[in-house]
Design a protein around this motif. Structure first.
Motif, PDB file in Angstrom:
ATOM      1  N   ILE A  35      -2.966  -1.270 -46.622  1.00  0.00           N
ATOM      2  CA  ILE A  35      -3.750  -1.769 -45.488  1.00  0.00           C
ATOM      3  C   ILE A  35      -2.936  -1.660 -44.195  1.00  0.00           C
ATOM      4  CG2 ILE A  35      -4.746  -3.852 -44.462  1.00  0.00           C
ATOM      5  CD1 ILE A  35      -5.575  -4.641 -47.373  1.00  0.00           C
ATOM      6  N   ALA A  36      -1.665  -2.069 -44.260  1.00  0.00           N
ATOM      7  CA  ALA A  36      -0.804  -1.999 -43.072  1.00  0.00           C
ATOM      8  C   ALA A  36      -0.636  -0.552 -42.613  1.00  0.00           C
ATOM      9  CB  ALA A  36       0.559  -2.618 -43.379  1.00  0.00           C
ATOM     10  N   GLN A  37      -0.475   0.363 -43.554  1.00  0.00           N
ATOM     11  CA  GLN A  37      -0.317   1.778 -43.194  1.00  0.00           C
ATOM     12  C   GLN A  37      -1.566   2.296 -42.502  1.00  0.00           C
ATOM     13  OE1 GLN A  37       0.999   4.361 -46.327  1.00  0.00           O
ATOM     14  NE2 GLN A  37       0.411   6.194 -45.224  1.00  0.00           N
ATOM     15  N   LYS A  38      -2.725   1.940 -42.986  1.00  0.00           N
ATOM     16  CA  LYS A  38      -3.977   2.389 -42.363  1.00  0.00           C
ATOM     17  C   LYS A  38      -4.118   1.830 -40.954  1.00  0.00           C
ATOM     18  CE  LYS A  38      -6.266   3.244 -46.689  1.00  0.00           C
ATOM     19  NZ  LYS A  38      -7.104   2.773 -47.748  1.00  0.00           N
ATOM     20  N   LYS A  39      -3.673   0.601 -40.742  1.00  0.00           N
ATOM     21  CA  LYS A  39      -3.717   0.017 -39.400  1.00  0.00           C
ATOM     22  C   LYS A  39      -2.799   0.785 -38.453  1.00  0.00           C
ATOM     23  CE  LYS A  39      -5.040  -4.680 -40.627  1.00  0.00           C
ATOM     24  NZ  LYS A  39      -4.633  -6.088 -40.654  1.00  0.00           N
ATOM     25  N   ILE A  40      -1.620   1.143 -38.939  1.00  0.00           N
ATOM     26  CA  ILE A  40      -0.669   1.893 -38.118  1.00  0.00           C
ATOM     27  C   ILE A  40      -1.260   3.243 -37.729  1.00  0.00           C
ATOM     28  CG2 ILE A  40       1.551   3.107 -38.169  1.00  0.00           C
ATOM     29  CD1 ILE A  40       2.592   0.709 -39.842  1.00  0.00           C
ATOM     30  N   GLU A  41      -1.919   3.896 -38.686  1.00  0.00           N
ATOM     31  CA  GLU A  41      -2.517   5.199 -38.416  1.00  0.00           C
ATOM     32  C   GLU A  41      -3.554   5.131 -37.300  1.00  0.00           C
ATOM     33  OE1 GLU A  41      -4.039   6.462 -42.195  1.00  0.00           O
ATOM     34  OE2 GLU A  41      -2.072   7.053 -42.918  1.00  0.00           O
ATOM     35  N   THR A  42      -4.233   4.014 -37.157  1.00  0.00           N
ATOM     36  CA  THR A  42      -5.286   3.905 -36.153  1.00  0.00           C
ATOM     37  C   THR A  42      -4.766   3.435 -34.794  1.00  0.00           C
ATOM     38  OG1 THR A  42      -5.850   1.649 -36.815  1.00  0.00           O
ATOM     39  CG2 THR A  42      -7.042   3.427 -37.887  1.00  0.00           C
ATOM     40  N   ILE A  43      -3.505   3.064 -34.711  1.00  0.00           N
ATOM     41  CA  ILE A  43      -2.987   2.494 -33.467  1.00  0.00           C
ATOM     42  C   ILE A  43      -2.092   3.464 -32.696  1.00  0.00           C
ATOM     43  CG2 ILE A  43      -1.598   0.605 -32.542  1.00  0.00           C
ATOM     44  CD1 ILE A  43      -2.490  -1.094 -34.852  1.00  0.00           C
ATOM     45  N   ILE A  44      -1.823   4.607 -33.223  1.00  0.00           N
ATOM     46  CA  ILE A  44      -0.912   5.555 -32.566  1.00  0.00           C
ATOM     47  C   ILE A  44      -1.519   6.052 -31.258  1.00  0.00           C
ATOM     48  CG2 ILE A  44       0.217   7.803 -32.769  1.00  0.00           C
ATOM     49  CD1 ILE A  44       0.384   7.275 -35.783  1.00  0.00           C
ATOM     50  N   GLU A  45      -0.716   6.003 -30.197  1.00  0.00           N
ATOM     51  CA  GLU A  45      -1.176   6.466 -28.882  1.00  0.00           C
ATOM     52  C   GLU A  45      -0.537   7.808 -28.567  1.00  0.00           C
ATOM     53  OE1 GLU A  45      -1.089   5.098 -24.224  1.00  0.00           O
ATOM     54  OE2 GLU A  45      -0.751   3.619 -25.772  1.00  0.00           O
ATOM     55  N   LYS A  46      -1.369   8.727 -28.086  1.00  0.00           N
ATOM     56  CA  LYS A  46      -0.862  10.053 -27.748  1.00  0.00           C
ATOM     57  C   LYS A  46      -1.524  10.501 -26.446  1.00  0.00           C
ATOM     58  CE  LYS A  46       0.535  13.937 -30.419  1.00  0.00           C
ATOM     59  NZ  LYS A  46       0.397  14.658 -31.669  1.00  0.00           N
ATOM     60  N   ASP A  47      -0.719  10.902 -25.473  1.00  0.00           N
ATOM     61  CA  ASP A  47      -1.225  11.369 -24.180  1.00  0.00           C
ATOM     62  C   ASP A  47      -2.181  10.367 -23.543  1.00  0.00           C
ATOM     63  OD1 ASP A  47       0.243  13.763 -24.400  1.00  0.00           O
ATOM     64  OD2 ASP A  47      -1.369  14.682 -25.587  1.00  0.00           O
ATOM     65  N   GLY A  48      -1.846   9.079 -23.642  1.00  0.00           N
ATOM     66  CA  GLY A  48      -2.661   8.044 -23.024  1.00  0.00           C
ATOM     67  C   GLY A  48      -3.918   7.692 -23.790  1.00  0.00           C
ATOM     68  N   LYS A  49      -4.135   8.301 -24.940  1.00  0.00           N
ATOM     69  CA  LYS A  49      -5.318   8.021 -25.735  1.00  0.00           C
ATOM     70  C   LYS A  49      -4.894   7.495 -27.112  1.00  0.00           C
ATOM     71  CE  LYS A  49      -7.943  11.721 -23.599  1.00  0.00           C
ATOM     72  NZ  LYS A  49      -8.646  12.981 -23.814  1.00  0.00           N
ATOM     73  N   ILE A  50      -5.708   6.608 -27.632  1.00  0.00           N
ATOM     74  CA  ILE A  50      -5.459   6.120 -28.984  1.00  0.00           C
ATOM     75  C   ILE A  50      -6.072   7.141 -29.951  1.00  0.00           C
ATOM     76  CG2 ILE A  50      -5.898   4.270 -30.640  1.00  0.00           C
ATOM     77  CD1 ILE A  50      -4.153   3.349 -28.375  1.00  0.00           C
ATOM     78  N   VAL A  51      -5.232   7.648 -30.842  1.00  0.00           N
ATOM     79  CA  VAL A  51      -5.708   8.622 -31.819  1.00  0.00           C
ATOM     80  C   VAL A  51      -5.246   8.204 -33.209  1.00  0.00           C
ATOM     81  CG1 VAL A  51      -5.748  10.565 -30.217  1.00  0.00           C
ATOM     82  CG2 VAL A  51      -3.677  10.081 -31.488  1.00  0.00           C
ATOM     83  N   SER A  52      -5.963   8.635 -34.205  1.00  0.00           N
ATOM     84  CA  SER A  52      -5.582   8.340 -35.569  1.00  0.00           C
ATOM     85  C   SER A  52      -4.769   9.492 -36.119  1.00  0.00           C
ATOM     86  CB  SER A  52      -6.849   8.136 -36.414  1.00  0.00           C
ATOM     87  OG  SER A  52      -6.485   7.876 -37.740  1.00  0.00           O
ATOM     88  N   GLU A  53      -3.572   9.180 -36.560  1.00  0.00           N
ATOM     89  CA  GLU A  53      -2.707  10.171 -37.171  1.00  0.00           C
ATOM     90  C   GLU A  53      -2.108   9.570 -38.432  1.00  0.00           C
ATOM     91  OE1 GLU A  53       0.315  11.305 -34.421  1.00  0.00           O
ATOM     92  OE2 GLU A  53      -1.036  12.482 -33.178  1.00  0.00           O
ATOM     93  N   PRO A  54      -1.793  10.383 -39.406  1.00  0.00           N
ATOM     94  CA  PRO A  54      -1.139   9.850 -40.604  1.00  0.00           C
ATOM     95  C   PRO A  54       0.202   9.232 -40.260  1.00  0.00           C
ATOM     96  CG  PRO A  54      -1.837  12.121 -40.925  1.00  0.00           C
ATOM     97  CD  PRO A  54      -2.034  11.801 -39.480  1.00  0.00           C
TER      98      PRO A  54
END
Length: 74
Positions: A52-71
């Motif tokens: 569950i914690a890993q999935k939350k981290i994947e959804t919180i990553i910010e890239k180029d000013g945008k929140i994106v989901s990454e593994p």
């Protein structure tokens, strides 16, 4: 056993206690099996919490000013 939900840290501590008891090797067979069963159950709980914690981290990553989901790369 109570119905109270324990925290990840409490479950991890319980798992460590079970492993330590099993590693000592001085338990009767019945207690050894009970500790082993308990360890498996608690291990699954901890694993689920980490998933569950890993999935939350994947959804919180910010890239180029945008929140994106990454593994998550751990």
């Amino acid at each position: 056993m109570t119905n109270e939900r324990k925290s990840f840290e409490e479950n991890l501590e319980k798992l460590k206690e079970s492993v330590n008891s099993l590693e000592k090797g001085d338990l009767p067979l019945k207690e050894t099996l009970e500790k082993f069963e308990e360890g498996l159950r608690v291990s699954k709980l901890c694993s689920g919490e980490l998933d569950i914690a890993q999935k939350k981290i994947e959804t919180i990553i910010e890239k180029d000013g945008k929140i994106v989901s990454e593994p998550f790369e751990g």
